[in-house]
Design a protein around this motif. Sequence first.
Motif, short mmCIF file in Angstrom:
data_model
loop_
_atom_site.label_atom_id
_atom_site.label_comp_id
_atom_site.label_asym_id
_atom_site.label_seq_id
_atom_site.Cartn_x
_atom_site.Cartn_y
_atom_site.Cartn_z
N UNK A 32 0.79 -1.15 -0.47
CA UNK A 32 -0.52 -0.09 -0.30
C UNK A 32 0.84 1.31 0.18
N UNK A 33 1.56 1.36 0.61
CA UNK A 33 2.20 3.00 1.52
C UNK A 33 4.01 2.30 1.94
N UNK A 34 4.66 3.15 1.72
CA UNK A 34 5.62 3.07 1.97
C UNK A 34 6.20 4.58 2.83
N UNK A 63 -1.54 9.29 0.17
CA UNK A 63 -2.69 8.52 -0.81
C UNK A 63 -2.88 8.30 -1.31
N UNK A 64 -3.84 7.20 -1.38
CA UNK A 64 -4.24 6.47 -3.04
C UNK A 64 -5.36 6.39 -2.80
N UNK A 65 -6.62 6.89 -3.62
CA UNK A 65 -8.19 6.77 -3.02
C UNK A 65 -9.02 7.69 -1.87
N UNK A 66 -9.11 6.06 -1.05
CA UNK A 66 -9.90 6.34 0.18
C UNK A 66 -8.93 6.10 1.20
N UNK A 67 -7.99 5.74 1.13
CA UNK A 67 -6.43 5.03 1.99
C UNK A 67 -5.60 6.03 2.28
N UNK A 68 -4.96 6.84 3.25
CA UNK A 68 -3.36 7.32 2.64
C UNK A 68 -3.34 7.05 4.63
N UNK A 69 -1.91 7.94 5.09
CA UNK A 69 -1.37 6.89 5.54
C UNK A 69 -0.29 8.15 6.18
N UNK A 75 -8.87 4.80 6.29
CA UNK A 75 -9.72 4.38 5.32
C UNK A 75 -11.50 5.50 5.03
N UNK A 76 -11.96 5.26 4.32
CA UNK A 76 -12.75 6.69 4.78
C UNK A 76 -13.38 6.12 4.05
N UNK A 77 -15.08 7.00 3.57
CA UNK A 77 -15.56 5.70 3.28
C UNK A 77 -15.87 3.80 2.98
N UNK A 78 -15.43 3.76 3.69
CA UNK A 78 -15.32 2.27 3.91
C UNK A 78 -15.98 1.10 2.74
N UNK A 79 -15.38 0.38 2.24
CA UNK A 79 -16.71 -0.41 1.08
C UNK A 79 -15.83 -2.26 2.13
N UNK A 80 -17.33 -3.10 1.54
CA UNK A 80 -16.80 -4.45 1.85
C UNK A 80 -15.30 -4.96 1.61
N UNK A 81 -15.00 -4.75 0.39
CA UNK A 81 -13.77 -4.75 -0.54
C UNK A 81 -12.39 -4.35 0.65
N UNK A 82 -12.81 -4.03 1.24
CA UNK A 82 -11.91 -3.40 2.30
C UNK A 82 -11.04 -4.32 3.52
N UNK A 83 -12.49 -5.59 3.24
CA UNK A 83 -12.15 -6.24 4.35
C UNK A 83 -10.93 -6.75 4.47
#
Lengths: 111, 113
Positions: free
Chosen positions: A46-48, A57-63, A76-84
């Motif tokens: 995801x990130x380094x 930042x990448x889409x709804x993910x940030x670190x 993770x904002x606006x989580x979706x089931x695929x984020x599981x």
Amino acid sequence: EDKVVQSPLSLVVHEGDTVTLNCSYEVTNFRSLLWYKQEKKAPTFLFMLTSSGIEKKSGRLSSILDKKELSSILNITATQTGDSAIYLCAMAIQGAQKLVFGQGTRLTINP
Amino acid sequence: SAVISQKPSRDICQRGTSLTIQCQVDSQVTMMFWYRQQPGQSLTLIATANQGSEATYESGFVIDKFPISRPNLTFSTLTVSNMSPEDSSIYLCSAHTGGDTQYFGPGTRLTVL
């Protein structure tokens, strides 16, 4: 001993919620911190993070990394089931090529 | 980035036998890594495989149990020897193409009966 600790170990939320995953570390010679997502077997990158205070930042993910607090968060904002998935934090150390992994956070998103 | 494949993807083995897992990278890499992930646990590094030299094993892992080959810059094998049910795990290989980011293969799920 170099160590990476993640919290929470498990988290269940509803679709649409925002989540924050935590990673703290104890190292002698920090070089970088990495986040991975593991859905089945293979962790995917995801990130380094190497510099404090700079958000990746990448889409709804940030670190972001806080070297003063020896920690990082993954949002993770606006989580979706695929984020599981299991989210893994890992640390790279100066003078070594290996990564030290935390225990992971198992995130479950319910519809 | 690197694309990594592993074979087999899963296997069920009998106690006392050995299994060799293959890992192929789509580009030349200096270092490859072998990890174990026991059920419900995180990734634990078994060893680092360098081309042209002996693998470097982490504390708690020995060459007799987990012999590793690294014949060239794109390929490595890990053998799990004299298996017991405690060896049931996912075994993952990884490589990095520069920097700290490691890319992982799809893993091998091993069940020992």
